[in-house]
Write an enzyme that holds these catalytic residues in place. Structure first.
Site, PDB file in Angstrom:
ATOM      1  N   SER A 158     137.972 -40.366 -20.055  1.00  0.00           N
ATOM      2  CA  SER A 158     137.129 -39.112 -20.411  1.00  0.00           C
ATOM      3  C   SER A 158     135.853 -39.103 -19.728  1.00  0.00           C
ATOM      4  CB  SER A 158     137.075 -39.074 -21.800  1.00  0.00           C
ATOM      5  OG  SER A 158     136.353 -38.015 -21.999  1.00  0.00           O
ATOM      6  N   TYR A 183     134.955 -42.053 -30.438  1.00  0.00           N
ATOM      7  CA  TYR A 183     135.954 -41.609 -29.373  1.00  0.00           C
ATOM      8  C   TYR A 183     135.169 -42.118 -28.175  1.00  0.00           C
ATOM      9  CZ  TYR A 183     138.235 -38.457 -26.070  1.00  0.00           C
ATOM     10  OH  TYR A 183     138.753 -37.954 -25.253  1.00  0.00           O
TER      11      TYR A 183
END
Length: 678
Positions: free
Chosen positions: A555, A568
């Protein structure tokens, strides 16, 4: 509108081809003769409809038929230059074609056009080939069928064989068909119904005679220690051996595999005659063109250790390649095509089963089916007589036939990922599904791995069924579950080449609201999960010795410090560094490891649909439905990122163009300056 004769032919072909006792996949051909009005002269013209080259009877449609003028077919007899030049007649068939479209005429067209019968079937039934390959096949034919079926000595398919069968039919008006030595059967009739009945009568009569008069143990007794292992133990050993065997079978070019442990195979592998019969090889041209002239057989008992089995398989592979090279050298002429590879296409492991190989999954599966046909043929021949296939010299004449080489050269260029086996986690939706879809479209075999088995199987079915993709359950946070999924992969397709660590989830919370459970859950799925998947896959990749790719869908958050997502972003940073670490460690095995950093992929995302989207929308003060547009507007390109954009990056990173790239992170975020790789 389909001509009635052609319509009857298609219906008959589909019925015959639907039952494997009648013929193997893509084996045999059928024909019908009839009349139509010639659009040029307005006069009736007699035509031949015959299954074209490369088609399958069970799925035959009108476009799979070649259509030829019978007057021109018969005229070819007058210009036939003789058996030494009979291959030239295949090109001549093109000058007898009628109308536009249709399939290319096959080498067997002469058999159908020259035999004086309205309908003709040429089939490869196991029972018929058993008679055709028996040492006393001619005597057995007379004993079993009387004068209704005539023996035709082995001759390579072609124009002369068509002339031979035509002459035999003319000389034997009472006959309904013939046994083609070493090859198969041919039947004929005045109507489609009569021809089908004659074909089935020959097949059923042969099968019944073998069942009634054959010996009880045609393969001899069972060899102690070579019996089938219990199913769970058998499949575990198959999964442990599969990567090594695939690597051996892919020495010359990458192959996809198929595993078979049917009773037919396991019984043959436990028999006294396994060695000598396997050495004799297959006989029917359709068989050995798919299986090579003979298999490679592991000569160890079923309970041999995996380590000992692997060591012995490597020794046998060297011997097999030398033996195949000697076979080629013994029979090749100056005009022969170059050797196509010396690796086995069938590998037999007593107690475990059969591994078959091909350029794609369907070809590998069909090769295995053909060797099962060969086992059935050998059983039938040995039950009545002695199995006596055509000679290696004749096999070579067909395997390296100029016409066969021309057919291979006409095949379309393979897609970039043909022969590659991909394992994609979290592939039942969103980014994972888009990746699986793109890789399958580019020729890869794909394992759709997901926590939801039903959804994974549904996606696999969408991609084209089990010859293209399978769905497996995979909780990536569970080591045993991951290993089971990798084992399922190597059993389904032979091995593994390409791994995409995509499974993920997210909980958007600020630091003080993030619980230990939140932290552990996200790290278990993404950091630990990627580690477990990469570890299990790397073992198979190393054993194959074929290189490979591991891709991490990380990401932009792995390098960008955004608000309210400590757990996350931290686990994504963990994944990002795994890319660098594994690129260094696995590089010596030819395994490339790269990462992709998407941003804000909202459409179709399971993560966003599960609450992450609502939380991020709240964080940024926008409506959830506008989150994708919001993410786009904060980028340099002002364009929303969708799952297919990430799939495109996976395709490029795992394709041939970036074969020297490893340890790289590719942003797929439409340009987020704060996430630029530094």
């Amino acid at each position: 509108m389909t001509n009635p004769a052609a319509a009857d032919l298609i219906a008959r072909s589909n019925r015959l081809g639907a039952d494997p006792k009648n013929t193997n996949y893509a084996g045999g051909n059928t024909s019908a003769k009839g009349t139509e009005t010639d659009p040029v002269t307005g006069q009736p013209v007699e035509l031949l409809w015959v299954k074209g080259s490369g088609g399958d009877l069970g799925t035959l449609q009108e476009r799979g038929l070649a259509v030829l003028r019978m007057d021109r077919m018969r005229a070819l007899v007058d210009v036939y230059p003789g058996v030494d030049r009979e291959d030239e007649m295949v090109a001549a068939f093109d000058y007898a074609l009628h109308g536009k479209g249709g399939a290319a005429p096959s080498i067997d067209t002469a058999m159908h056009g020259l035999v004086d019968a309205a309908h003709v079937d040429h089939l490869h039934p196991d029972a018929g080939i058993a008679i055709a390959t028996a040492a006393d096949g001619e005597e057995l034919t007379a004993k079993i069928f009387g004068d209704k079926v005539v023996w035709v000595p082995w001759r390579r398919p072609g124009f002369q064989l068509g002339l031979d069968i035509a002459a035999i039919k003319d000389a034997n008006p009472q006959a309904v068909g013939c046994i083609l030595g070493g090859h198969g059967i041919t039947a004929w009739g005045d109507t489609s119904e009569e021809t089908e009945a004659n074909s089935l009568w020959i097949i059923d009569t042969a099968a019944a005679y073998i069942a009634e008069h054959g010996t009880a143990d045609p393969f001899g007794g069972v060899v102690a220690g070579f019996e089938a292992l219990p199913e769970a133990e058998r499949r575990a050993k198959a999964a442990a051996l599969a990567p090594t065997i695939r690597g051996l079978a892919s020495h010359d070019k990458p192959m996809v595999g198929h595993y078979t442990d049917s009773d037919v195979v396991l019984d043959f592998l436990a028999s006294e005659k396994l060695g000598p019969l396997a050495e004799l090889g297959t006989s029917c041209p359709d068989h050995f063109l798919r299986t090579k002239v003979k298999p490679m057989v592991l000569d160890l008992p079923a309970d041999a250790s995996v380590e000992d089995s692997i060591a012995r398989l490597k020794e046998l592979h060297e011997a097999y390649r030398a033996d195949y090279q000697a076979y080629y050298d013994a029979h090749a002429t100056e005009d022969s095509p170059a050797i196509r590879g010396a690796d086995p296409l069938i590998v037999l492991v007593p107690g475990v089963g059969m591994f078959s190989y091909g350029a794609n999954k369907q070809t590998a599966r069909v090769a295995g089916e053909f060797y099962v046909n060969a086992i059935n043929v050998m059983r039938g021949a040995e039950a009545l007589s002695t199995y006596s296939p055509i000679s290696d010299a004749e096999k070579f004449r067909i395997e390296y036939w100029a016409l066969e080489e021309a057919k291979l050269q006409r095949m379309p260029k393979p897609k970039t990922h043909q022969g590659r086996i991909a394992f994609v986690t979290g592939a039942a939706s969103g980014i994972g599904k888009a990746i699986a879809t793109r890789l399958a479209a580019e020729g890869a075999c794909v394992v759709v791995a997901d926590l939801d088995l039903e959804k994974a199987q549904s996606v696999a079915a969408e991609l084209g069924g089990t010859d293209v993709a399978i769905g497996v359950a995979a909780n990536v946070a569970d080591a045993a579950g991951v290993q089971a999924a990798i084992d399922a992969t190597v059993l389904a397709f032979g091995g593994i080449d390409l791994v995409v660590n995509n499974a993920g989830l997210s909980l958007s919370k600020p630091l003080l609201e993030t619980t230990e459970k939140d932290w552990d859950l996200q790290h278990d799925v993404m950091a630990k999960g990627s580690f477990l998947v990469s570890k299990a896959a790397a073992k198979a990749l190393i054993e194959q010795e074929m290189g490979g790719d591991i891709i991490y869908i990380s990401s932009k958050n792995s390098v960008f410090a955004g608000p309210n997502n400590i757990a996350y972003s931290a686990t994504k940073a963990d994944q990002a560094h795994q890319v660098r670490l594994l690129a260094v460690e696995l590089g010596e095995y030819g395994v490339r490891v790269n990462g992709i950093n998407p941003d804000g992929v909202v459409r179709g995302s399971g993560i966003f649909a599960a609450g992450w989207g609502a939380n991020r929308a709240k964080t940024y003060g926008v409506e959830e439905k506008d989150l994708g547009k919001f993410y786009a507007q904060r980028t340099i390109l002002k364009r929303e990122v969708v799952p297919e954009n990430v799939a495109d990056a996976v395709f490029v990173l795992t394709g041939p163009e970036l074969s020297r790239t490893t340890g790289l992170h590719v942003p797929v975020d439409s340009g987020v300056a704060a996430a630029f790789i530094r």
